[in-house]
Design an enzyme around this catalytic site. Structure first.
Site, PDB file in Angstrom:
ATOM      1  N   HIS A  26       0.865  -1.188   0.000  1.00 32.76           N
ATOM      2  CA  HIS A  26       0.000   0.000   0.000  1.00 32.76           C
ATOM      3  C   HIS A  26       0.895   1.230   0.000  1.00 32.76           C
ATOM      4  O   HIS A  26       1.304   1.749   1.057  1.00 32.76           O
ATOM      5  CB  HIS A  26      -0.936  -0.010   1.210  1.00 32.76           C
ATOM      6  CG  HIS A  26      -2.024   1.018   1.120  1.00 32.76           C
ATOM      7  ND1 HIS A  26      -3.376   0.704   1.070  1.00 32.76           N
ATOM      8  CD2 HIS A  26      -1.973   2.373   1.052  1.00 32.76           C
ATOM      9  CE1 HIS A  26      -4.086   1.809   0.976  1.00 32.76           C
ATOM     10  NE2 HIS A  26      -3.255   2.849   0.979  1.00 32.76           N
ATOM     11  N   HIS A  28       1.526   4.871  -2.379  1.00 31.33           N
ATOM     12  CA  HIS A  28       1.151   5.750  -3.498  1.00 31.33           C
ATOM     13  C   HIS A  28       2.415   6.391  -4.054  1.00 31.33           C
ATOM     14  O   HIS A  28       3.149   7.048  -3.299  1.00 31.33           O
ATOM     15  CB  HIS A  28       0.193   6.840  -3.011  1.00 31.33           C
ATOM     16  CG  HIS A  28      -1.100   6.298  -2.487  1.00 31.33           C
ATOM     17  ND1 HIS A  28      -2.245   6.237  -3.251  1.00 31.33           N
ATOM     18  CD2 HIS A  28      -1.432   5.774  -1.280  1.00 31.33           C
ATOM     19  CE1 HIS A  28      -3.229   5.712  -2.531  1.00 31.33           C
ATOM     20  NE2 HIS A  28      -2.762   5.423  -1.327  1.00 31.33           N
ATOM     21  N   ASP A 151      -5.133   3.592  -9.647  1.00 32.52           N
ATOM     22  CA  ASP A 151      -6.003   4.083  -8.573  1.00 32.52           C
ATOM     23  C   ASP A 151      -6.929   5.177  -9.098  1.00 32.52           C
ATOM     24  O   ASP A 151      -6.470   6.129  -9.739  1.00 32.52           O
ATOM     25  CB  ASP A 151      -5.103   4.655  -7.457  1.00 32.52           C
ATOM     26  CG  ASP A 151      -5.724   4.561  -6.078  1.00 32.52           C
ATOM     27  OD1 ASP A 151      -6.539   3.647  -5.856  1.00 32.52           O
ATOM     28  OD2 ASP A 151      -5.391   5.399  -5.221  1.00 32.52           O
ATOM     29  N   GLY A 185      -9.010   8.346  -2.168  1.00 30.47           N
ATOM     30  CA  GLY A 185      -9.803   9.571  -2.050  1.00 30.47           C
ATOM     31  C   GLY A 185     -10.613   9.591  -0.771  1.00 30.47           C
ATOM     32  O   GLY A 185     -10.280   8.912   0.199  1.00 30.47           O
ATOM     33  N   HIS A 212      -9.475   1.142  -0.655  1.00 27.74           N
ATOM     34  CA  HIS A 212      -9.346   1.821   0.638  1.00 27.74           C
ATOM     35  C   HIS A 212     -10.719   1.747   1.327  1.00 27.74           C
ATOM     36  O   HIS A 212     -11.727   2.135   0.731  1.00 27.74           O
ATOM     37  CB  HIS A 212      -9.035   3.304   0.460  1.00 27.74           C
ATOM     38  CG  HIS A 212      -7.651   3.627  -0.014  1.00 27.74           C
ATOM     39  ND1 HIS A 212      -7.169   3.280  -1.236  1.00 27.74           N
ATOM     40  CD2 HIS A 212      -6.645   4.329   0.612  1.00 27.74           C
ATOM     41  CE1 HIS A 212      -5.917   3.737  -1.362  1.00 27.74           C
ATOM     42  NE2 HIS A 212      -5.591   4.379  -0.271  1.00 27.74           N
ATOM     43  N   GLU A 215     -11.033   3.891   6.649  1.00 24.62           N
ATOM     44  CA  GLU A 215      -9.934   4.776   7.081  1.00 24.62           C
ATOM     45  C   GLU A 215     -10.528   5.956   7.861  1.00 24.62           C
ATOM     46  O   GLU A 215     -10.152   6.207   9.006  1.00 24.62           O
ATOM     47  CB  GLU A 215      -9.154   5.282   5.855  1.00 24.62           C
ATOM     48  CG  GLU A 215      -8.013   6.238   6.179  1.00 24.62           C
ATOM     49  CD  GLU A 215      -7.306   6.774   4.918  1.00 24.62           C
ATOM     50  OE1 GLU A 215      -7.900   6.702   3.825  1.00 24.62           O
ATOM     51  OE2 GLU A 215      -6.171   7.278   5.047  1.00 24.62           O
ATOM     52  N   ASP A 292       1.938   3.875   2.938  1.00 23.71           N
ATOM     53  CA  ASP A 292       0.905   4.707   2.327  1.00 23.71           C
ATOM     54  C   ASP A 292       1.507   5.885   1.528  1.00 23.71           C
ATOM     55  O   ASP A 292       1.649   5.796   0.317  1.00 23.71           O
ATOM     56  CB  ASP A 292      -0.068   5.186   3.411  1.00 23.71           C
ATOM     57  CG  ASP A 292      -1.427   5.627   2.862  1.00 23.71           C
ATOM     58  OD1 ASP A 292      -1.715   5.370   1.678  1.00 23.71           O
ATOM     59  OD2 ASP A 292      -2.209   6.239   3.627  1.00 23.71           O
TER      60      ASP A 292
HETATM   61  N1  ADE Z   1      -4.575   8.751  -1.622  1.00 25.74           N
HETATM   62  C1  ADE Z   1      -3.322   8.762  -1.172  1.00 25.74           C
HETATM   63  N2  ADE Z   1      -3.276   8.414   0.120  1.00 25.74           N
HETATM   64  C2  ADE Z   1      -4.550   8.169   0.500  1.00 25.74           C
HETATM   65  C3  ADE Z   1      -5.157   7.782   1.712  1.00 25.74           C
HETATM   66  N3  ADE Z   1      -4.453   7.552   2.822  1.00 25.74           N
HETATM   67  N4  ADE Z   1      -6.494   7.649   1.727  1.00 25.74           N
HETATM   68  C4  ADE Z   1      -7.214   7.880   0.636  1.00 25.74           C
HETATM   69  N5  ADE Z   1      -6.694   8.242  -0.537  1.00 25.74           N
HETATM   70  C5  ADE Z   1      -5.372   8.394  -0.606  1.00 25.74           C
HETATM   71 ZN    ZN Z   2      -3.623   4.853   0.504  1.00 28.69          ZN
END
Ligand code: ADE
Ligand code: ZN
Length: 348
Positions: A26, A28, A151, A185, A212, A215, A292
């Protein structure tokens, strides 16, 4: 022999963590861009480039909304293929330095399409070619394998997500490194249900499904993500509030891509010590540690392993199990998994 001093114990552990073969599942791409790289990118594009203090100030958000705004500002500095290649290569060097042997990396394709009008020529393919150049170099020079996950941004429209996922399906037969799709997002603005048909279509095209969920929202968002066929859940922070959901995640062996420092830094979890990582691990869930957006959160995967030890008393053997989980939960072929698992077992 007496007990070695603390500093040396910590050094031994850091060395053990670095030598453990690990997968990051995970991560980005855009979230690996350090303030210093942002300054470099801005110098390429802006009449008045941002300074390092300004870039550092951008990364000092205090909540999830502030984080999303900073993420957007960084994405806006990724314009041409050469920008993406620079970011990708730096990310890969940093992964290899931590002992990461395989990474499944989100690329915010949804963001690329969001900023281009339909009359412009296809913007993503030249960008993807540059990502592939960096990936092939990483295989050759760093012994690192990378899969890409396209994504989409859930709070943009469903049509925009469709464009992202169809692009993945169209390109995947030519680029086996495109392994799957995901939705990031703002979950507070859009759940998973609107994307049900798109997830089914992507699965039919042979793409793997990540999402995701839970969160910034409650356990029902995780149930919704599972209901549309998501194979792996990113964050899953709120599952801890629902005993029956935890049971289901365990029974079905659903991999969780946990991101403790991310959750602390976006203000959705009080501290690393209070993150449900330990609870899920002890309950027998397939948990993995991830970073992340490491440049935004001042951490990286090796540091998450270290914090699991210092903040939640994970022993060496438990850290070894977390590394094994990361390989098991990856989308690697069974033979590659077996090889890495053997190596993880052999590390002293
Ligand atoms: N895009 C990048 N990091 C993210 C996160 N933690 N939650 C949602 N979208 C994301
Ligand atoms: Zn993420």
């Amino acid at each position: 022999m007496g007990k070695k001093p603390m500093a040396s114990d910590q050094h031994d552990l850091e060395d053990f963590i670095r030598r453990l073969p690990k997968a990051e599942l995970h991560l980005h791409l855009e979230g690996t861009i350090l303030p210093s790289t942002l300054v470099e990118l801005s110098a390429r594009h802006d009449a008045r480039p941002i300074t390092l203090p300004e870039a550092e100030a951008l990364y000092r958000f205090t909540d999830f909304t502030g984080f999303l705004e900073a993420f957007k500002a960084v994405c806006q500095q990724l314009i041409g293929p050469e920008d993406y290649e620079l970011a990708a290569w730096r990310m890969m060097q940093h992964l290899a330095a931590q002992g990461v042997v395989h990474a499944e990396v989100f690329v915010s394709v949804g963001v690329v399409y969001h900023w281009t009008t339909s009359s412009e020529q296809e913007p993503f393919e030249p960008i993807f070619a540059s990502l592939e150049r960096a990936r092939e170099r990483a295989v050759r020079e760093l012994g690192l394998s990378i899969y890409w996950i396209f994504d989409a941004v859930r709070h943009f429209t469903v049509e925009e997500a469709e464009r992202v996922f169809r692009k993945a399906a169209e390109m995947q037969p030519h680029y086996p490194s495109i392994i799957g799709i995901g939705l990031g997002g703002d979950e507070r603005r859009a759940g998973s249900e609107p994307f049900r048909a798109l997830y089914a279509e992507a699965a039919c095209a042979g793409l793997r499904l990540t999402n995701h969920a839970g969160e910034t929202t409650g356990p029902e968002a995780i149930r919704e993500a599972l209901a549309i066929g998501s194979e792996r859940i990113g964050h899953a922070l709120s599952a801890v509030k629902d005993f029956y959901l935890v049971e289901e995640l365990k029974e079905r062996g659903i991999p969780l891509e946990l991101n403790p420092t991310s959750n602390v830094r976006t203000g959705v979890c009080h501290s690393f010590a209070q993150h449900p990582l330990r609870h899920y691990f002890d309950a027998g869930l397939l948990v993995t540690l991830n970073s992340d957006d490491p440049a935004f959160f001042g951490s990286d995967l090796a540091n998450e392993f270290l914090l699991a030890h210092t903040q939640q008393n994970f022993t060496r053997e438990e850290l070894r199990r977390l590394a094994a989980n990361s390989i098991n939960a990856s989308f690697l072929p069974a033979l590659n998994k077996a090889e890495w698992l053997f190596q993880i077992d052999s590390i002293k």
